[in-house]
Write an enzyme that holds these catalytic residues in place. Structure first.
Site, PDB file in Angstrom:
ATOM      1  N   ALA A  63      36.193  47.874  39.773  1.00  0.00           N
ATOM      2  CA  ALA A  63      36.861  47.788  38.482  1.00  0.00           C
ATOM      3  C   ALA A  63      36.184  46.817  37.520  1.00  0.00           C
ATOM      4  CB  ALA A  63      38.312  47.379  38.700  1.00  0.00           C
ATOM      5  N   GLY A  64      35.108  46.183  37.946  1.00  0.00           N
ATOM      6  CA  GLY A  64      34.406  45.261  37.054  1.00  0.00           C
ATOM      7  C   GLY A  64      35.299  44.111  36.594  1.00  0.00           C
ATOM      8  N   LEU A  65      36.036  43.538  37.533  1.00  0.00           N
ATOM      9  CA  LEU A  65      37.067  42.556  37.167  1.00  0.00           C
ATOM     10  C   LEU A  65      36.576  41.112  37.143  1.00  0.00           C
ATOM     11  CD1 LEU A  65      39.974  43.897  39.435  1.00  0.00           C
ATOM     12  CD2 LEU A  65      39.775  44.183  36.964  1.00  0.00           C
ATOM     13  N   ALA A 113      27.400  41.417  40.566  1.00  0.00           N
ATOM     14  CA  ALA A 113      27.585  42.718  41.232  1.00  0.00           C
ATOM     15  C   ALA A 113      28.847  43.406  40.713  1.00  0.00           C
ATOM     16  CB  ALA A 113      27.670  42.529  42.740  1.00  0.00           C
ATOM     17  N   ASN A 147      37.910  33.243  50.476  1.00  0.00           N
ATOM     18  CA  ASN A 147      38.699  32.713  49.361  1.00  0.00           C
ATOM     19  C   ASN A 147      40.186  32.641  49.672  1.00  0.00           C
ATOM     20  OD1 ASN A 147      36.534  34.849  47.759  1.00  0.00           O
ATOM     21  ND2 ASN A 147      36.383  32.657  47.444  1.00  0.00           N
ATOM     22  N   GLU A 196      39.286  28.016  44.839  1.00  0.00           N
ATOM     23  CA  GLU A 196      38.825  29.299  45.394  1.00  0.00           C
ATOM     24  C   GLU A 196      38.596  29.201  46.894  1.00  0.00           C
ATOM     25  OE1 GLU A 196      37.482  32.268  43.229  1.00  0.00           O
ATOM     26  OE2 GLU A 196      38.826  31.472  41.712  1.00  0.00           O
ATOM     27  N   ARG A 238      34.568  28.135  38.617  1.00  0.00           N
ATOM     28  CA  ARG A 238      35.871  28.500  39.173  1.00  0.00           C
ATOM     29  C   ARG A 238      36.574  27.395  39.956  1.00  0.00           C
ATOM     30  NH1 ARG A 238      35.802  34.453  41.829  1.00  0.00           N
ATOM     31  NH2 ARG A 238      34.389  35.551  40.415  1.00  0.00           N
ATOM     32  N   HIS A 254      30.508  31.239  43.424  1.00  0.00           N
ATOM     33  CA  HIS A 254      31.037  30.382  44.506  1.00  0.00           C
ATOM     34  C   HIS A 254      29.845  29.693  45.168  1.00  0.00           C
ATOM     35  CE1 HIS A 254      34.626  33.340  45.014  1.00  0.00           C
ATOM     36  NE2 HIS A 254      35.059  32.257  44.393  1.00  0.00           N
ATOM     37  N   ASN A 305      30.810  44.699  45.016  1.00  0.00           N
ATOM     38  CA  ASN A 305      31.787  43.885  44.284  1.00  0.00           C
ATOM     39  C   ASN A 305      31.493  42.394  44.437  1.00  0.00           C
ATOM     40  OD1 ASN A 305      33.628  45.170  42.654  1.00  0.00           O
ATOM     41  ND2 ASN A 305      34.994  45.739  44.330  1.00  0.00           N
ATOM     42  N   CYS A 339      31.502  36.160  52.625  1.00  0.00           N
ATOM     43  CA  CYS A 339      32.732  36.267  51.823  1.00  0.00           C
ATOM     44  C   CYS A 339      33.842  36.922  52.626  1.00  0.00           C
ATOM     45  CB  CYS A 339      32.524  37.138  50.594  1.00  0.00           C
ATOM     46  SG  CYS A 339      31.282  36.552  49.471  1.00  0.00           S
TER      47      CYS A 339
HETATM   48  O1  SUG Z   1      36.200  36.849  43.422  1.00  0.00           O
HETATM   49  N1  SUG Z   1      34.952  40.134  43.568  1.00  0.00           N
HETATM   50  C1  SUG Z   1      35.238  38.871  44.230  1.00  0.00           C
HETATM   51  C2  SUG Z   1      34.157  38.573  45.245  1.00  0.00           C
HETATM   52  C3  SUG Z   1      34.491  37.407  46.084  1.00  0.00           C
HETATM   53  C4  SUG Z   1      33.356  36.975  46.943  1.00  0.00           C
HETATM   54  N2  SUG Z   1      33.726  35.873  47.745  1.00  0.00           N
HETATM   55  C5  SUG Z   1      32.949  34.821  48.052  1.00  0.00           C
HETATM   56  N3  SUG Z   1      31.837  34.563  47.413  1.00  0.00           N
HETATM   57  N4  SUG Z   1      33.371  34.009  48.944  1.00  0.00           N
HETATM   58  C6  SUG Z   1      35.357  37.735  43.217  1.00  0.00           C
HETATM   59  O2  SUG Z   1      34.555  37.703  42.281  1.00  0.00           O
HETATM   60  C7  SUG Z   1      35.459  42.075  42.176  1.00  0.00           C
HETATM   61  C8  SUG Z   1      36.580  43.075  42.057  1.00  0.00           C
HETATM   62  C9  SUG Z   1      36.234  44.210  41.138  1.00  0.00           C
HETATM   63  O3  SUG Z   1      35.475  44.020  40.193  1.00  0.00           O
HETATM   64  O4  SUG Z   1      36.756  45.333  41.363  1.00  0.00           O
HETATM   65  C10 SUG Z   1      35.895  40.762  42.832  1.00  0.00           C
HETATM   66  O5  SUG Z   1      37.004  40.336  42.698  1.00  0.00           O
END
Ligand code: SUG
Length: 457
Positions: free
Chosen positions: A25-27, A33, A116, A180, A223, A259, A372, A378
């Site tokens: 969803a590019g959130l 990524a 997280n 986080e 974050r 992170h 993602n 992670c």
């Molecule tokens: O929080 N991606 C997560 C990835 C978390 C990775 N965790 C660690 N590095 N420990 C984030 O950025 C993407 C969801 C989306 O775009 O659909 C997302 O939430």
């Protein structure tokens, strides 16, 4: 904190099972990524099976492997709190029409990234001899802010014995205490049973002045705050000689290091890190050395070997560094490391051939999660536990062959093999997801952890 070394202490990696609504969803702002893959068609079944295959491979190699369940998604309660009313179908349809980004957020399977989920202090380090856990508030994004309530319930259900496990509330969900979790926390010690030193890496100071000593990133958000890390250390009862707070390099954040676990990984006495990980590299190492009982083994990767861009693209540092009984270590890297020439060369020539305990590199394909921004590290929450603590865990969450096979069959039965963002409003997806989670909570014997099981919602 006791002075003794505990030989029976071992690390258990609790991996998050990918949920049935896994989608792109590019959130996540600052997560390269996620930002570049938003809108792609996801394959939730493949994602969950990739995760289970990683867990099984590590279990078979002799590491202790745990599993944490996904969360209830779509989170219709969150949509209702934002003013969407009527039947579930109506809430989904209205959200899809009026606020598609909100619908995507409440469908995210982001709880899979259990690094997280919480910050954990093993009992060997805590003054009261208990293991301490604080769920991360994840307040920096709406889709992740929805996680800590259920995370807290899941952790309480598993780490149930109050005489051994202490649960703290998530920090106030406000920017000053942006937390986080373990992704910004590394425990260093001679081995898992030796009293350890806790390295907390933060991106900004909330109550500082942003002066020269504390420059902030310019492009992407930081974050984790120093104040959040300090509060977690305080909750867990850690003393000054057990903690180091280090600022992440703002240029790294601006290059997509959202992170610390995207730019460094520690295990036992080893700290594998990129030259650009910390703002004050020398000061951070010195502070660790002063506090550790055993000598620190820093493994530094310079910019000339791996650029920041390649570190972020390959997720070299989002690897799992695991201890073997003979004192050597295994590095579990994502498949993307093999595809990047400079990263692969550095792994062979610098890490494997270097004077450090890393003796083996294992490649795992977790591409569905990687798109993602979630690599092998992670996907797991590290929990160092003594033998009695492991025996005191509630639920059926430590992986064995039988549990692996049942979870695989459960995924095969319930998950879709394609999910496009436009399909998230399908009421059948919501029903399938609840049926799957209801069955899962029985399979894992963790009780009623989901809102729909508690409120009949
Ligand atoms: O929080 N991606 C997560 C990835 C978390 C990775 N965790 C660690 N590095 N420990 C984030 O950025 C993407 C969801 C989306 O775009 O659909 C997302 O939430």
């Amino acid at each position: 904190m006791s002075d003794e070394r505990r030989p029976d202490y071992r690390e258990v990696n609790f991996d998050g099972l990918v949920g049935p609504t896994h989608n792109y969803a590019g959130l996540a702002l600052g997560n390269v990524a996620s930002m570049s893959h938003g809108g792609l068609v996801a394959n939730p079944k493949e994602a969950a099976l990739q995760g289970l295959a990683k867990m099984k491979a590590l279990m078979e190699a002799g590491y202790l492997q745990g599993v944490l369940p996904p969360q209830q998604r779509p989170d219709l309660g969150a949509l209702r709190a934002l003013g969407f009313t009527g039947s579930d179908e109506r809430v989904l349809a209205r959200a899809a029409g009026e606020a598609p980004q909100l619908l995507r957020a409440v469908c995210s399977a982001s709880s899979m990234w259990t690094a997280n989920a919480a910050t954990v202090t093993p009992s060997v380090d805590a003054p009261d001899g208990r293991l301490h856990l604080t769920p991360a508030n994840l307040q920096s994004s709406f889709h992740r802010f929805l996680e800590p309530a259920t995370t807290g319930r899941v952790l309480q259900a598993i780490f149930r014995d109050e005489s051994r496990f202490a649960h703290h509330p998530a920090l106030p969900a406000t920017p000053a205490f942006s937390d986080e979790g373990a992704a910004n926390h590394t425990r260093l010690a001679g081995d898992h049973g030796e009293p350890g030193v806790h390295l907390y890496v933060y991106g900004r100071e909330a109550f500082g002045w942003g002066g020269e000593s504390s420059p902030a990133p310019k492009r992407f958000p930081a974050r984790q705050t120093r104040e959040a890390s300090q509060a977690v250390a305080r909750q867990h009862g850690l003393a000054d000689h057990q903690v180091v707070f280090a600022q992440q390099h703002p240029e790294a954040i601006d290059a997509g290091v959202f992170h610390n676990d995207v730019i460094s990984v520690g295990n036992g006495p080893v700290l594998l890190y990129h030259e650009m990980a910390f703002l004050d590299e020398a000061g951070t190492l010195e502070a660790l050395r002063e506090r550790m009982r055993s000598p620190l083994i820093p493994v530094r990767v310079p910019v000339e070997a791996v650029s920041l861009e390649d570190a972020v693209g390959s997720y070299l540092f989002n690897s799992q560094l695991l201890s073997n009984p003979d004192g050597s270590m295994t590095l579990v890297v994502p498949g993307e490391c093999q595809e990047n020439e400079s990263v692969w060369r550095t792994l062979q020539d610098h890490l494997l051939a270097g004077a450090n305990p890393i003796g083996e590199v294992v490649v795992k394909d977790v591409k569905q999660s990687m798109r993602n921004g979630g690599g092998p590290a992670c996907l797991r929450l590290r929990v160092v536990l003594g033998a009695e603590e492991r025996a005191a865990l509630a639920g059926r969450v430590l992986l064995d062959d039988a549990l692996h096979d049942e979870l695989t069959a459960w995924v095969e039965r319930h998950y879709r093999d394609r999910l496009a963002p436009e399909e998230l409003a399908d009421p059948a997806l919501a029903r399938e997801s609840l049926t799957a989670l209801d069955e899962l909570s029985r399979l894992l014997e963790i009780g009623s952890v989901y809102p729909f099981q508690r409120e009949g919602a």
